[in-house]
Design an enzyme around this catalytic site. Structure first.
Site, PDB file in Angstrom:
ATOM      1  N   ASP A  25       0.828  -1.209   0.000  1.00 31.41           N
ATOM      2  CA  ASP A  25       0.000   0.000   0.000  1.00 31.41           C
ATOM      3  C   ASP A  25       0.863   1.259   0.000  1.00 31.41           C
ATOM      4  O   ASP A  25       1.965   1.260   0.536  1.00 31.41           O
ATOM      5  CB  ASP A  25      -0.906  -0.034   1.250  1.00 31.41           C
ATOM      6  CG  ASP A  25      -2.059   0.940   1.137  1.00 31.41           C
ATOM      7  OD1 ASP A  25      -2.315   1.451   0.034  1.00 31.41           O
ATOM      8  OD2 ASP A  25      -2.699   1.199   2.170  1.00 31.41           O
ATOM      9  N   ASN A  73     -10.664  -2.751  -6.646  1.00 33.03           N
ATOM     10  CA  ASN A  73      -9.853  -1.735  -7.342  1.00 33.03           C
ATOM     11  C   ASN A  73     -10.441  -1.279  -8.687  1.00 33.03           C
ATOM     12  O   ASN A  73     -10.024  -0.259  -9.237  1.00 33.03           O
ATOM     13  CB  ASN A  73      -8.412  -2.215  -7.547  1.00 33.03           C
ATOM     14  CG  ASN A  73      -7.574  -2.174  -6.288  1.00 33.03           C
ATOM     15  OD1 ASN A  73      -6.601  -2.907  -6.139  1.00 33.03           O
ATOM     16  ND2 ASN A  73      -7.929  -1.305  -5.346  1.00 33.03           N
TER      17      ASN A  73
END
Ligand code: FPP
Length: 245
Positions: A25, A73
């Site tokens: 991340d 996503n």
């Protein structure tokens, strides 16, 4: 005392985690801080990944699972999704040169049906090309969601029960695990997340039941081999009880 602080932390190479999961991340924030487009963060993240996989393979980690694209996503702007898909395609295409030479077995985990035909074909080629390698197994979680994985496994089992091929009492944990994308692999011992968020984000929900979690504030593109070693060192100093005392 001050020496202890600077002393390099010694890893016990006989007690390595067998399987490491990574939530990579912070690519977007890394790029933003430098006034760059988010795509530059993803590209830098891909380079970090290459370095970390090579190091894991070198020291003898057997499995690594990295979260490259989640089922959620797709909600990102089309331009970013397209960029990530191109990056993944490029990564898989060049796997021979970049990673297979390192003896890495590359596998994609996640639902394939939403992916483009080009990516699906490339996954099949890369998996086939690297399947006889004997080094680390790298699972690239691509269009992956832990809930989707569990649901699709439940559906497969329900279908087998309906056809009379499986009895309800046969559905043990071991049987269930064999329906997951990671069938036959040990669960992650260590789960690393970068960028300081304290979340699981739908990653390997079943498999991380007893994983040790290690979180760093570093953003993924700046994650280094030293950070990896620190995570392994911390892992080696945890007491794993698996629910016991
Ligand atoms: C999270 O950062 C990262 C991703 C959604 C993509 C991860 C992809 C890579 C590391 C590169 C490509 C991978 C392979 C296998 C080639 P973010 O964009 O959510 O960062 P932010 O939270 O700072 O916005």
């Amino acid at each position: 005392m001050i020496f202890d602080f600077f002393k390099k932390r010694e890893i016990d190479y006989t007690k390595l985690p067998q399987h490491i999961g990574i939530i990579m991340d912070g690519n977007g924030r890394w790029a933003k801080r430098r006034g760059l487009p988010r795509s530059a963060g993803h590209s830098a993240g891909a380079k970090t990944l290459e370095k970390i996989v090579k190091e894991c393979n070198k020291i003898g980690i057997k499995y690594i699972t990295v979260y490259a694209f989640s089922t959620e996503n797709w909600k990102r702007p089309k331009q970013e999704v397209d960029y990530l898909m191109d990056l993944l395609l490029d990564y898989l295409k060049n796997a021979e040169e970049r990673l297979a030479g390192e003896n890495v077995v590359i596998r994609a985990i996640g639902s394939r049906k939403e992916l483009s035909e080009e990516i699906r074909e490339q996954i099949a080629k890369t998996e086939d090309f690297t399947k006889n390698n004997t080094g680390i197994v790298m699972n690239i979680a691509l269009n992956y969601g832990g809930r989707e994985e569990i649901l699709s496994s439940v559906k497969k089992i329900a279908e087998s029960v309906r056809k009379g091929k499986v009895l309800t009492e046969d559905i043990t944990e071991q049987f269930f695990e064999q329906q997951l994308y990671t069938a036959g692999q040990p669960d992650p011992d260590l789960l690393i997340r970068t960028s300081g968020e304290m979340r699981i984000s739908n990653f390997l929900l079943w498999q991380i039941a007893y994983s040790e979690i290690w979180i760093t504030n570093k953003l993924w593109p700046e994650f280094s081999v030293d950070d990896l070693m620190e995570a392994i060192y911390d892992y080696q100093h945890r007491k794993r009880r698996f629910g016991g005392v």
